[in-house]
Design an enzyme around this catalytic site. Sequence first.
Site, PDB file in Angstrom:
ATOM      1  N   HIS A  50      32.157 130.491   1.276  1.00 14.29           N
ATOM      2  CA  HIS A  50      31.822 130.919   2.626  1.00 14.29           C
ATOM      3  C   HIS A  50      31.153 129.797   3.423  1.00 14.29           C
ATOM      4  O   HIS A  50      31.436 129.595   4.592  1.00 14.29           O
ATOM      5  CB  HIS A  50      30.897 132.135   2.532  1.00 14.29           C
ATOM      6  CG  HIS A  50      30.623 132.785   3.843  1.00 14.29           C
ATOM      7  ND1 HIS A  50      31.464 133.693   4.416  1.00 14.29           N
ATOM      8  CD2 HIS A  50      29.589 132.645   4.709  1.00 14.29           C
ATOM      9  CE1 HIS A  50      30.976 134.091   5.565  1.00 14.29           C
ATOM     10  NE2 HIS A  50      29.830 133.471   5.773  1.00 14.29           N
ATOM     11  N   HIS A  96      33.280 139.569   8.960  1.00 16.32           N
ATOM     12  CA  HIS A  96      32.240 140.234   8.168  1.00 16.32           C
ATOM     13  C   HIS A  96      32.908 141.309   7.332  1.00 16.32           C
ATOM     14  O   HIS A  96      32.549 142.478   7.383  1.00 16.32           O
ATOM     15  CB  HIS A  96      31.146 140.798   9.084  1.00 16.32           C
ATOM     16  CG  HIS A  96      29.777 140.432   8.625  1.00 16.32           C
ATOM     17  ND1 HIS A  96      28.676 141.231   8.781  1.00 16.32           N
ATOM     18  CD2 HIS A  96      29.325 139.334   7.987  1.00 16.32           C
ATOM     19  CE1 HIS A  96      27.613 140.638   8.266  1.00 16.32           C
ATOM     20  NE2 HIS A  96      27.980 139.476   7.779  1.00 16.32           N
ATOM     21  N   ASP A 118      25.525 132.958  17.141  1.00 22.53           N
ATOM     22  CA  ASP A 118      26.199 131.654  17.116  1.00 22.53           C
ATOM     23  C   ASP A 118      26.398 131.141  18.542  1.00 22.53           C
ATOM     24  O   ASP A 118      26.299 129.945  18.801  1.00 22.53           O
ATOM     25  CB  ASP A 118      27.580 131.767  16.443  1.00 22.53           C
ATOM     26  CG  ASP A 118      27.473 131.701  14.921  1.00 22.53           C
ATOM     27  OD1 ASP A 118      26.483 131.135  14.423  1.00 22.53           O
ATOM     28  OD2 ASP A 118      28.371 132.222  14.247  1.00 22.53           O
ATOM     29  N   ASP A 269      20.886 129.021  14.072  1.00 22.01           N
ATOM     30  CA  ASP A 269      20.562 130.409  13.727  1.00 22.01           C
ATOM     31  C   ASP A 269      20.639 130.592  12.227  1.00 22.01           C
ATOM     32  O   ASP A 269      21.293 129.829  11.526  1.00 22.01           O
ATOM     33  CB  ASP A 269      21.490 131.382  14.452  1.00 22.01           C
ATOM     34  CG  ASP A 269      22.833 131.509  13.776  1.00 22.01           C
ATOM     35  OD1 ASP A 269      23.537 130.489  13.712  1.00 22.01           O
ATOM     36  OD2 ASP A 269      23.178 132.599  13.319  1.00 22.01           O
ATOM     37  N   GLU A 313      19.143 137.174   3.906  1.00 22.84           N
ATOM     38  CA  GLU A 313      19.981 137.130   5.103  1.00 22.84           C
ATOM     39  C   GLU A 313      19.473 138.120   6.143  1.00 22.84           C
ATOM     40  O   GLU A 313      20.249 138.714   6.891  1.00 22.84           O
ATOM     41  CB  GLU A 313      21.451 137.370   4.730  1.00 22.84           C
ATOM     42  CG  GLU A 313      22.010 136.222   3.925  1.00 22.84           C
ATOM     43  CD  GLU A 313      23.523 136.248   3.762  1.00 22.84           C
ATOM     44  OE1 GLU A 313      24.183 137.186   4.226  1.00 22.84           O
ATOM     45  OE2 GLU A 313      24.052 135.292   3.142  1.00 22.84           O
ATOM     46  N   GLY A 532      35.935 128.200  14.133  1.00 15.84           N
ATOM     47  CA  GLY A 532      36.639 129.123  13.261  1.00 15.84           C
ATOM     48  C   GLY A 532      35.864 129.464  12.025  1.00 15.84           C
ATOM     49  O   GLY A 532      34.720 129.047  11.834  1.00 15.84           O
TER      50      GLY A 532
END
Lengths: 745, 227
Positions: A50, A96, A118, A269, A313, A532
Amino acid sequence: MTIRNSIPITPELVEAHGITPEEYERIRDLTGREPTFTELGIWSAMWNEHCSYKSSKKWLKTLPTTGPQVIQGPGENAGVVDIGDGECVVFKMESHNHPSYIEPYQGAATGVGGILRDVFTMGARPVAAMNALRFGEPEHPKTRHLVSGVVSGVGGYGNSFGVPTVGGEVEFDARYNGNCLVNAFAAGIARTDAIFLSEAKGVGLPVVYLGAKTGRDGVGGATMASAEFGDDIDQKRPTVQVGDPFTEKCLLEACLELMTSGAVIAIQDMGAAGLTCSAVEMGAKGDLGIELDLDKVPVREERMSAYEMMLSESQERMLMVLRPEKENEAKAIFAKWGLDFAIVGRTTDDLRFRILHQGEEVANLPIKELGDEAPEYDRPWIEPGAWQAIDASQFPEPDDYADAILQVLGSANMCSKRWVWEQYDTLIQGNSLQLPGGDAGVVRVDGHETKALAFSSDVTPRYCEADPFEGGKQAVAECWRNLTAVGAEPLASTDNLNFGNPERPEIMGQLVRAIAGIGEACEALGFPIVSGNVSLYNETNGEAILPTPTIAGVGLLPDYSVMARISAMQEGDAIFLLGGAGSHLGQSIYNRIVNGRADGPPPPVDLFAERHNGDFVRSAIRNGQVTACHDISDGGMVIALAEMCIASGKGAVIDAGETAPPHALLFGEDQARYLVTVKAENAGFFALNAEGAGVRFRQLGTVGGESLSLTAPVAIAISVTELAAAHESWFPAYMDPAVHAEAAE
Amino acid sequence: MRTAVILLPGLNRDRDMIAAITKISGKPPVTVWQTETEIPNVDLIVIPGGFSYGDYLRCGAIGARMPVMEALRKKAEAGVRVIGVCNGFQILLETGLLPGALMRNASLKFVCREVKLEVTNAGTPFTASYRQGEIIRCPVAHHDGNYFADGETLARLNGNGQVVFRYAEGSNPNGSIEDIAGIVSEAGNVLGLMPHPENLIETAHGGTDGRGIFENALGLSDLAGAA
């Protein structure tokens, strides 16, 4: 789960972190010792698929990412593209998928939250959102629950945050039964001279933590997203994060205020792998070390270990490097918005990533190797098999054409998605010019008299499955075409590549060939990829999803007073088909729904014709010749016509000729085609223009009456009311059967 | 013709409202942050829509208890015109300036769509330019817009002509009792409504049906002056 930092690192523990024995060897070589437990967590977070793109990087590098309009390509939080007048559009799409399958509401909500963050991390105020959602077959026992949860999660977050959702996709297929897809897109507008990046600059500067407090939610989420699902899926629920759109809205306002004050040097972020990933990225990009003191991190749970804090997270958090002299000003802004503000570390000149916790150094790692120099694989792949061409005459015609049209229009994948998008705030900010249901969402640019942006998200996974290369091309072409169909000039795109397990050569082959197709189409259409996300391991118990490279694009309308809409057909208008007659039925919706067949190659995409026809349509729209326009895609020409009739509330009388088998003319999904309507008095002029430009065209007929009436290739007439009823009823009947039955009485 | 817009964290249609008022009146409104204890002298005070404090408690319940609301109450009692839209309406109910409550939509889902409203009292300072019984278009976007009041309150609202907007037949998006979409205070100077007239004030919005409410409130329409 308080595990001591000094526990011995066993092969089992390494494996549980998704690190291969070879990768572990490399880690030991890089540090000259065994990692601590916290360090193992950090390596795992940074080197998983990821965060590291280790399987796809080699191929992603081949995509076209530049152009005169591109200000920032891939590698930052989002791509940045010039829209003139000193302004730019900042956008990205991100998946997600895994969290949304485990906990649909929070998974989807935090997907939306992550992509919005983002965008505003770069200094842009979000102005539009889209969501491409893919679920298992409607009959699957989990599907309804996932649709309901994901849609309310998307709405719950976006509506509260205050961004209009102007487009997206919803599709069902059995291949997503065990693995739904939630691809969230966001776009914002910023000044081109006020873009904020993640690269830290300057030694000894404060690293500041902003936003919500850190909890145990999402620990190990990025690692989970990089593994296949098995039957133990339900045990993974605790790794899904919980979203708080109210805090995110406050964070947006506080960040934009802080950016105006000139205090921000770098900002990142906290998304996947939270504090770890954001800190490493800032340091590695700026060729600096980072030291963090975890005792200073605002927490909302007691006795959190360093491991948990580094991998949490928790949402709505930011990391920044600030100008020290602006510290008090920055604090005051965050206090006003009720958000945490804490200096948690500093930049150093030694390129180490050092973590202190309760007076102990719990991690000390080389920062470049964690970030920039993560492993990169050239995984083995095989060329996907190809279908033999099948002539349209080999596929059966329907017994009754009118029934077939109604059946297609009222099917799960072709019906109106109003049930979904009415749960999204499509109007907030007061700039929405075109809502979901047309070819592209359109939002005008605040503070500008005539300018607007168009947004569309597209992919046809069944085409990608049948031929990943042509499917990849088609996803780009359809997105470009949808932007063109409202009169926008396509500027750039973002790709969200959803595939199965890349360690299987046949899956890797899909990925490699789809990227090649995407690259070829982006190149030919001048439509570079500027940001992307790759989501791999979308499999459950060894069954992969359909290859789904979602493409989301942004287009510019210099003057929205001449844009085209699907719904703007006027009585008496001439209807033109541009780009040639339908002929291709392989992989068509018609074959799937009416014949129950999924064979044949997908329609090939002639990129030259795509560009040529599209440029002609755009120029006609901008010259004010076109009243309504719609691209031809799923379902072919007759379904596109029906959609225009429904949206405009008007009928049409059509003669589509007899140059090919009737079902191919009506339902063929040949690419690079549009339907446009023009005022009757302009029809001759328009036809001359098309002929002069070398665009294949046919004047199909006239707008008028209460029905969609065909005289050729078959004689049928269906009232617009009946078309609309078929189109609108599937979703509510599926999701709210009781309410729907009551309404029908 | 001055307007003040109240700001609270989590409100998110503030920018829409500010833009609409600026376009209609030609002047940007002053903004007043939740912690202020005074509101400047203005002709109209607006609480825009959104999710103040996330609506994690009852909608509007926290916002209604912020310092600025006491100042708002004084202004309202002094006769200054007040409009609360969506979350603003919820806040006005929570402050007690308007009667009744807004519950979760009957569908239990957020709903954003255009509805039709019937102007059921064209005699208020907010509706004077509309005809009695006129049907206008207006978008809604909310999760908790299901208006409810007890029988006695409803009788009083109906008797005093305090119900200003009702969802036209077949258009009720949330299950509101008696199709109530917007009400005024007994004195008539405080309006609360769920729909968003600020999102339908210019051609680019696809219509201008919502414009009149602000023009009337600001005394900008010919008829409003006569009312």
